[in-house]
Write a protein that holds these residues in place. Structure first.
Motif, PDB file in Angstrom:
ATOM      1  N   ALA A   1     -58.362   3.285 -29.430  1.00 21.74           N
ATOM      2  CA  ALA A   1     -58.005   2.064 -29.339  1.00 21.74           C
ATOM      3  C   ALA A   1     -58.492   1.014 -30.916  1.00 21.74           C
ATOM      4  N   ALA A   2     -60.546   0.992 -30.729  1.00 25.16           N
ATOM      5  CA  ALA A   2     -60.964   0.705 -31.378  1.00 25.16           C
ATOM      6  C   ALA A   2     -60.510   1.009 -33.096  1.00 25.16           C
ATOM      7  N   GLU A   3     -60.537   2.172 -32.523  1.00 28.68           N
ATOM      8  CA  GLU A   3     -59.931   3.233 -34.543  1.00 28.68           C
ATOM      9  C   GLU A   3     -58.688   2.250 -34.862  1.00 28.68           C
ATOM     10  N   LEU A   4     -57.629   2.354 -33.746  1.00 31.06           N
ATOM     11  CA  LEU A   4     -56.703   1.586 -33.922  1.00 31.06           C
ATOM     12  C   LEU A   4     -56.783   0.107 -34.543  1.00 31.06           C
ATOM     13  N   SER A   5     -57.761  -0.323 -34.482  1.00 29.99           N
ATOM     14  CA  SER A   5     -57.776  -2.171 -35.165  1.00 29.99           C
ATOM     15  C   SER A   5     -58.192  -2.043 -36.067  1.00 29.99           C
ATOM     16  N   ARG A   6     -58.566  -0.716 -36.713  1.00 25.97           N
ATOM     17  CA  ARG A   6     -58.672  -0.680 -38.259  1.00 25.97           C
ATOM     18  C   ARG A   6     -57.972  -0.193 -39.247  1.00 25.97           C
ATOM     19  N   PHE A   7     -57.519   0.175 -38.814  1.00 26.98           N
ATOM     20  CA  PHE A   7     -56.130   0.952 -39.037  1.00 26.98           C
ATOM     21  C   PHE A   7     -54.877  -0.132 -40.359  1.00 26.98           C
ATOM     22  N   ASP A   8     -55.014   0.472 -41.896  1.00 25.76           N
ATOM     23  CA  ASP A   8     -54.405  -1.278 -42.563  1.00 25.76           C
ATOM     24  C   ASP A   8     -53.750   0.745 -43.295  1.00 25.76           C
ATOM     25  N   SER A   9     -52.327   0.431 -43.477  1.00 29.53           N
ATOM     26  CA  SER A   9     -52.329   1.719 -44.686  1.00 29.53           C
ATOM     27  C   SER A   9     -51.184   0.520 -45.889  1.00 29.53           C
ATOM     28  N   ARG A  10     -51.006  -0.870 -45.910  1.00 30.78           N
ATOM     29  CA  ARG A  10     -50.609  -1.759 -46.258  1.00 30.78           C
ATOM     30  C   ARG A  10     -50.917  -1.256 -48.522  1.00 30.78           C
ATOM     31  N   PRO A  11     -52.745  -0.646 -48.332  1.00 27.73           N
ATOM     32  CA  PRO A  11     -52.518  -0.680 -49.743  1.00 27.73           C
ATOM     33  C   PRO A  11     -51.977   0.479 -50.144  1.00 27.73           C
ATOM     34  N   TRP A  12     -51.070   1.446 -49.579  1.00 24.31           N
ATOM     35  CA  TRP A  12     -50.738   2.766 -50.091  1.00 24.31           C
ATOM     36  C   TRP A  12     -48.785   3.017 -49.278  1.00 24.31           C
ATOM     37  N   LEU A  13     -48.470   2.255 -48.728  1.00 28.50           N
ATOM     38  CA  LEU A  13     -47.464   2.406 -48.349  1.00 28.50           C
ATOM     39  C   LEU A  13     -46.859   2.516 -49.309  1.00 28.50           C
ATOM     40  N   HIS A  14     -46.475   2.165 -50.176  1.00 28.99           N
ATOM     41  CA  HIS A  14     -45.484   2.210 -51.727  1.00 28.99           C
ATOM     42  C   HIS A  14     -45.703   3.795 -52.137  1.00 28.99           C
ATOM     43  N   GLN A  15     -46.237   4.388 -51.938  1.00 32.20           N
ATOM     44  CA  GLN A  15     -46.681   6.159 -52.227  1.00 32.20           C
ATOM     45  C   GLN A  15     -46.273   6.974 -51.620  1.00 32.20           C
ATOM     46  N   LEU A  16     -45.433   6.178 -50.861  1.00 33.08           N
ATOM     47  CA  LEU A  16     -44.907   6.887 -49.510  1.00 33.08           C
ATOM     48  C   LEU A  16     -43.278   7.382 -50.443  1.00 33.08           C
ATOM     49  N   HIS A  17     -42.938   8.645 -50.675  1.00 30.22           N
ATOM     50  CA  HIS A  17     -41.753   8.839 -51.113  1.00 30.22           C
ATOM     51  C   HIS A  17     -40.585   9.513 -50.123  1.00 30.22           C
ATOM     52  N   VAL A  18     -40.630   9.384 -49.442  1.00 32.60           N
ATOM     53  CA  VAL A  18     -39.556  10.299 -48.684  1.00 32.60           C
ATOM     54  C   VAL A  18     -38.488   9.253 -47.583  1.00 32.60           C
TER      55      VAL A  18
ATOM     56  N   ASP B   1     -40.666   2.138 -49.880  1.00 35.95           N
ATOM     57  CA  ASP B   1     -39.441   2.063 -51.382  1.00 35.95           C
ATOM     58  C   ASP B   1     -38.509   2.480 -50.605  1.00 35.95           C
ATOM     59  N   ALA B   2     -37.034   1.898 -50.888  1.00 38.19           N
ATOM     60  CA  ALA B   2     -35.916   2.441 -50.686  1.00 38.19           C
ATOM     61  C   ALA B   2     -35.416   2.447 -48.856  1.00 38.19           C
ATOM     62  N   ALA B   3     -36.414   1.704 -48.759  1.00 41.14           N
ATOM     63  CA  ALA B   3     -36.300   2.118 -46.770  1.00 41.14           C
ATOM     64  C   ALA B   3     -34.970   1.315 -46.318  1.00 41.14           C
ATOM     65  N   GLN B   4     -34.966   1.979 -45.150  1.00 42.76           N
ATOM     66  CA  GLN B   4     -33.689   1.317 -44.500  1.00 42.76           C
ATOM     67  C   GLN B   4     -33.747   0.870 -42.827  1.00 42.76           C
ATOM     68  N   THR B   5     -33.090  -0.279 -42.601  1.00 36.74           N
ATOM     69  CA  THR B   5     -33.686  -0.626 -40.537  1.00 36.74           C
ATOM     70  C   THR B   5     -32.732  -1.124 -39.827  1.00 36.74           C
ATOM     71  N   ALA B   6     -32.869  -0.433 -38.966  1.00 36.56           N
ATOM     72  CA  ALA B   6     -32.092  -0.491 -37.505  1.00 36.56           C
ATOM     73  C   ALA B   6     -32.422  -2.060 -36.643  1.00 36.56           C
TER      74      ALA B   6
ATOM     75  N   MET C   1     -42.788  -6.046 -42.795  1.00 31.63           N
ATOM     76  CA  MET C   1     -43.899  -5.724 -43.916  1.00 31.63           C
ATOM     77  C   MET C   1     -43.517  -4.444 -44.045  1.00 31.63           C
ATOM     78  N   LEU C   2     -43.310  -3.070 -43.421  1.00 31.88           N
ATOM     79  CA  LEU C   2     -43.521  -2.383 -43.598  1.00 31.88           C
ATOM     80  C   LEU C   2     -41.444  -1.779 -44.465  1.00 31.88           C
ATOM     81  N   ALA C   3     -40.655  -2.413 -43.940  1.00 30.91           N
ATOM     82  CA  ALA C   3     -39.765  -1.890 -44.514  1.00 30.91           C
ATOM     83  C   ALA C   3     -39.686  -2.390 -46.021  1.00 30.91           C
ATOM     84  N   GLN C   4     -40.399  -3.406 -46.367  1.00 29.57           N
ATOM     85  CA  GLN C   4     -40.249  -4.048 -47.853  1.00 29.57           C
ATOM     86  C   GLN C   4     -41.137  -3.336 -48.444  1.00 29.57           C
TER      87      GLN C   4
END
Length: 266
Positions: free
Chosen positions: A181-198, A224-229, A218-221
């Motif tokens: 739980a302590a480690e999860l509060s430090r997670f931040d993928s915002r700087p590299w989400l644009h690098q995901l190409h799947v 790249d080309a993410a879809q939502t439901a 935030m995730l969908a934006q």
């Protein structure tokens, strides 16, 4: 079965789907979601490091380290090019897996999850409190507090579901859960989400109080080309309260990816 130190359950046959569970849960949380999926997919369900049958796997319990363990376990089992679904905390592990071991990931389904879970003051306080409460109360008493009928918004869980959820959470060791739980509060993928190409699908519950809608946006934006439901009436426990709707969305998504079509599920 244990691979690379992780306990892994397999069910069904067909294209491979990896299911990654939430914080302080275990792979058992997918028990009911698995039922409509196993006739068409081979489900690979790890208990994340420190959780459930993987409770003795040593730390660190950072998201990045968990992802590396999962990736090594999938490699050892010959699993490549899999559809990966991460639920809540499992979605953070799925994001790292797609970034660091992209050859393992055919598509991402990110359900009730986030890129950064301390964006508001309330989330910051909850993120700070969680590991301290776990250490102070122990997992059994902590589970009784967090797993209640209205947990996470949306329709309430039935009494037998609440008891089952509390028991599942309580199987985990206090020390490991506090560290995770302590480690999860430090997670931040915002700087590299644009690098995901799947191909990526972001699924949210319209009444989710634990992971509100701004996280899905935030995730969908960012991807790249993410879809939502969205399942309008669902909360954070949609995996149990809206199992059939969630299963339908996921199966349509995976079928679309496998046909090289990624039109939004309906």
């Amino acid at each position: 079965m244990t691979t690379e130190g992780l306990h892994i359950t397999e069910r069904g046959d067909g294209p491979v789907v990896v299911l990654l569970h939430g914080l302080m849960a275990t792979g058992e949380m997918f028990r009911w979601l698995s039922e409509p999926l196993t006739s068409r997919f081979r489900l690979v369900i790890p208990d994340l490091p420190g959780h459930g049958g993987s409770g003795t796997v040593p730390g660190p319990y950072t998201v990045e380290a968990m992802s590396a363990r999962v990736g090594a376990a999938l490699e050892a089992r010959g699993v490549h090019d899999a559809h990966v679904m991460g639920y809540s905390h499992g979605g953070t592990v799925a994001q790292h897996l797609a970034r660091d071991a992209g050859h393992l990931v055919r598509s991402l389904a990110l359900v009730a999850t986030y890129a950064y879970n301390t964006t508001t003051r309330r989330e910051q306080v909850e993120g700070w409190l969680a590991p301290h409460m776990v250490r102070l109360l122990g997992m059994r008493r902590f589970a009784r507090i967090v797993a209640r009928p209205g947990t996470g918004g949306g329709p309430p869980l039935a009494p037998d579901q609440v008891a089952w959820l509390q028991d599942m959470l309580a199987t985990n060791a206090t020390t490991q859960m506090a560290r995770a739980a302590a480690e999860l509060s430090r997670f931040d993928s915002r700087p590299w989400l644009h690098q995901l190409h799947v191909p990526a699908l972001v699924v949210s519950g319209g009444r989710d109080l634990a992971v509100p809608a701004h996280h899905a946006t935030m995730l969908a934006q960012a991807i790249d080309a993410a879809q939502t439901a969205t399942i309008a009436e669902a909360g954070h426990t949609m995996i149990w309260t809206h199992r059939d709707a969630l299963a339908r969305i996921l199966m349509q998504w995976w079928d679309g990816v496998d046909r090289h079509q990624t039109s939004p599920p309906r």
